[in-house]
Motif scaffolding. Structure first.
Motif, mmCIF file in Angstrom:
data_model
loop_
_atom_site.group_PDB
_atom_site.id
_atom_site.type_symbol
_atom_site.label_atom_id
_atom_site.label_comp_id
_atom_site.label_asym_id
_atom_site.label_seq_id
_atom_site.Cartn_x
_atom_site.Cartn_y
_atom_site.Cartn_z
ATOM 1 N N THR A 189 0.860 -1.178 0.000
ATOM 2 C CA THR A 189 0.000 0.000 0.000
ATOM 3 C C THR A 189 0.898 1.229 0.000
ATOM 4 O O THR A 189 2.082 1.151 0.327
ATOM 5 C CB THR A 189 -0.941 0.050 1.230
ATOM 6 O OG1 THR A 189 -0.152 0.175 2.416
ATOM 7 C CG2 THR A 189 -1.809 -1.184 1.313
ATOM 8 N N GLN A 190 0.333 2.336 -0.387
ATOM 9 C CA GLN A 190 1.111 3.580 -0.349
ATOM 10 C C GLN A 190 0.233 4.706 0.145
ATOM 11 O O GLN A 190 -0.987 4.629 0.087
ATOM 12 C CB GLN A 190 1.714 3.894 -1.707
ATOM 13 C CG GLN A 190 0.716 4.139 -2.808
ATOM 14 C CD GLN A 190 1.428 4.385 -4.142
ATOM 15 O OE1 GLN A 190 2.630 4.232 -4.269
ATOM 16 N NE2 GLN A 190 0.669 4.767 -5.137
ATOM 17 N N HIS A 191 0.889 5.726 0.653
ATOM 18 C CA HIS A 191 0.175 6.905 1.128
ATOM 19 C C HIS A 191 1.014 8.146 0.814
ATOM 20 O O HIS A 191 2.170 8.031 0.404
ATOM 21 C CB HIS A 191 -0.126 6.798 2.634
ATOM 22 C CG HIS A 191 1.080 6.533 3.473
ATOM 23 N ND1 HIS A 191 1.528 5.254 3.734
ATOM 24 C CD2 HIS A 191 1.946 7.367 4.091
ATOM 25 C CE1 HIS A 191 2.614 5.326 4.492
ATOM 26 N NE2 HIS A 191 2.882 6.599 4.710
ATOM 27 N N GLU A 192 0.409 9.286 0.996
ATOM 28 C CA GLU A 192 1.098 10.544 0.691
ATOM 29 C C GLU A 192 2.321 10.719 1.590
ATOM 30 O O GLU A 192 2.383 10.174 2.691
ATOM 31 C CB GLU A 192 0.146 11.716 0.901
ATOM 32 C CG GLU A 192 -0.998 11.757 -0.083
ATOM 33 C CD GLU A 192 -1.942 12.922 0.198
ATOM 34 O OE1 GLU A 192 -1.559 13.862 0.928
ATOM 35 O OE2 GLU A 192 -3.067 12.884 -0.308
ATOM 36 N N ALA A 193 3.244 11.521 1.125
ATOM 37 C CA ALA A 193 4.494 11.750 1.849
ATOM 38 C C ALA A 193 4.357 12.902 2.840
ATOM 39 O O ALA A 193 5.108 13.862 2.802
ATOM 40 C CB ALA A 193 5.626 12.022 0.861
ATOM 41 N N SER A 197 -3.330 0.240 -3.667
ATOM 42 C CA SER A 197 -2.730 -1.008 -3.198
ATOM 43 C C SER A 197 -2.451 -1.952 -4.361
ATOM 44 O O SER A 197 -3.144 -1.934 -5.367
ATOM 45 C CB SER A 197 -3.671 -1.715 -2.215
ATOM 46 O OG SER A 197 -3.827 -0.930 -1.061
ATOM 47 N N THR A 198 -1.437 -2.763 -4.159
ATOM 48 C CA THR A 198 -1.110 -3.813 -5.112
ATOM 49 C C THR A 198 -1.081 -5.128 -4.342
ATOM 50 O O THR A 198 -0.456 -5.220 -3.282
ATOM 51 C CB THR A 198 0.277 -3.567 -5.742
ATOM 52 O OG1 THR A 198 0.272 -2.284 -6.366
ATOM 53 C CG2 THR A 198 0.611 -4.627 -6.768
ATOM 54 N N ILE A 199 -1.762 -6.132 -4.880
ATOM 55 C CA ILE A 199 -1.800 -7.452 -4.256
ATOM 56 C C ILE A 199 -1.247 -8.442 -5.268
ATOM 57 O O ILE A 199 -1.757 -8.565 -6.375
ATOM 58 C CB ILE A 199 -3.239 -7.840 -3.865
ATOM 59 C CG1 ILE A 199 -3.833 -6.787 -2.928
ATOM 60 C CG2 ILE A 199 -3.273 -9.227 -3.242
ATOM 61 C CD1 ILE A 199 -5.326 -6.958 -2.697
ATOM 62 N N VAL A 200 -0.184 -9.143 -4.870
ATOM 63 C CA VAL A 200 0.500 -10.055 -5.772
ATOM 64 C C VAL A 200 0.537 -11.451 -5.145
ATOM 65 O O VAL A 200 0.997 -11.601 -4.006
ATOM 66 C CB VAL A 200 1.953 -9.593 -6.032
ATOM 67 C CG1 VAL A 200 2.672 -10.555 -6.958
ATOM 68 C CG2 VAL A 200 1.974 -8.180 -6.580
ATOM 69 N N HIS A 259 6.933 6.081 0.933
ATOM 70 C CA HIS A 259 5.720 6.037 1.751
ATOM 71 C C HIS A 259 4.802 4.903 1.303
ATOM 72 O O HIS A 259 3.719 5.110 0.765
ATOM 73 C CB HIS A 259 5.052 7.410 1.763
ATOM 74 C CG HIS A 259 5.921 8.401 2.459
ATOM 75 N ND1 HIS A 259 5.884 8.572 3.822
ATOM 76 C CD2 HIS A 259 6.915 9.194 2.002
ATOM 77 C CE1 HIS A 259 6.800 9.460 4.178
ATOM 78 N NE2 HIS A 259 7.440 9.854 3.075
ATOM 79 N N LYS A 260 5.329 3.702 1.563
ATOM 80 C CA LYS A 260 4.634 2.471 1.238
ATOM 81 C C LYS A 260 4.759 1.525 2.426
ATOM 82 O O LYS A 260 5.659 1.649 3.252
ATOM 83 C CB LYS A 260 5.249 1.797 0.006
ATOM 84 C CG LYS A 260 5.112 2.616 -1.265
ATOM 85 C CD LYS A 260 5.711 1.883 -2.444
ATOM 86 C CE LYS A 260 5.513 2.687 -3.716
ATOM 87 N NZ LYS A 260 5.928 1.942 -4.901
ATOM 88 N N THR A 261 3.843 0.543 2.448
ATOM 89 C CA THR A 261 3.933 -0.538 3.416
ATOM 90 C C THR A 261 3.862 -1.857 2.663
ATOM 91 O O THR A 261 3.298 -1.922 1.568
ATOM 92 C CB THR A 261 2.789 -0.496 4.448
ATOM 93 O OG1 THR A 261 1.533 -0.680 3.776
ATOM 94 C CG2 THR A 261 2.765 0.828 5.200
ATOM 95 N N TRP A 262 4.439 -2.895 3.273
ATOM 96 C CA TRP A 262 4.420 -4.232 2.682
ATOM 97 C C TRP A 262 4.099 -5.242 3.773
ATOM 98 O O TRP A 262 4.571 -5.123 4.904
ATOM 99 C CB TRP A 262 5.779 -4.592 2.085
ATOM 100 C CG TRP A 262 6.218 -3.663 1.006
ATOM 101 C CD1 TRP A 262 5.973 -3.791 -0.334
ATOM 102 C CD2 TRP A 262 6.994 -2.476 1.144
ATOM 103 N NE1 TRP A 262 6.556 -2.749 -1.024
ATOM 104 C CE2 TRP A 262 7.182 -1.928 -0.137
ATOM 105 C CE3 TRP A 262 7.548 -1.814 2.240
ATOM 106 C CZ2 TRP A 262 7.909 -0.763 -0.358
ATOM 107 C CZ3 TRP A 262 8.259 -0.642 2.020
ATOM 108 C CH2 TRP A 262 8.428 -0.138 0.734
ATOM 109 N N ILE A 263 3.295 -6.233 3.425
ATOM 110 C CA ILE A 263 2.976 -7.312 4.352
ATOM 111 C C ILE A 263 2.643 -8.566 3.544
ATOM 112 O O ILE A 263 2.059 -8.476 2.464
ATOM 113 C CB ILE A 263 1.812 -6.937 5.295
ATOM 114 C CG1 ILE A 263 1.590 -8.014 6.372
ATOM 115 C CG2 ILE A 263 0.540 -6.642 4.518
ATOM 116 C CD1 ILE A 263 0.598 -7.623 7.462
ATOM 117 N N PHE A 264 3.055 -9.712 4.064
ATOM 118 C CA PHE A 264 2.660 -10.991 3.488
ATOM 119 C C PHE A 264 1.408 -11.464 4.227
ATOM 120 O O PHE A 264 1.376 -11.434 5.464
ATOM 121 C CB PHE A 264 3.772 -12.043 3.646
ATOM 122 C CG PHE A 264 4.946 -11.802 2.751
ATOM 123 C CD1 PHE A 264 4.926 -12.218 1.425
ATOM 124 C CD2 PHE A 264 6.075 -11.161 3.222
ATOM 125 C CE1 PHE A 264 6.007 -11.997 0.588
ATOM 126 C CE2 PHE A 264 7.163 -10.933 2.400
ATOM 127 C CZ PHE A 264 7.130 -11.359 1.075
#
Length: 92
Positions: A8-12, A70-73, A44-49
């Motif tokens: 996911t990403q959000h504003e800086a 958001s990107t889901i892979v 300004h992003k987050t990552w989670i499995f």
């Protein structure tokens, strides 16, 4: 169960970072303790499995304000045997 990498990403801005953090807290301790944050490096992003049955299921876990960005892979580990099989299939 399938595994997915969610970005996911959000504003800086500090306000946006705080909103993202609050949203993670609201999702529960599992999310907060497993999310990786890039804000300290000005990414300004987050990552989670996440393990889930479908991408649609994961979308319900993402705060509404973050869903559009958001990107889901779908991801998986490849074992040495998987690699050999892929090479053999490509060689034939």
């Amino acid at each position: 169960m399938p595994m997915f990498l969610v970005e996911t990403q959000h504003e800086a801005t500090e306000k946006a970072c705080s909103r993202s953090l609050d949203a993670a807290i609201a999702q529960g301790s599992h999310f907060l303790t497993n999310i990786q944050w890039g804000c300290d490096d000005d990414v300004h992003k987050t990552w989670i499995f996440i393990e889930a049955d479908t991408k649609a299921e994961i979308l319900t876990m993402i705060p509404p304000m973050d869903r559009a960005a958001s990107t889901i892979v779908a991801v998986r580990k490849i074992t040495p045997e998987d690699a050999r099989s892929m090479h053999q299939a490509n060689d034939s």
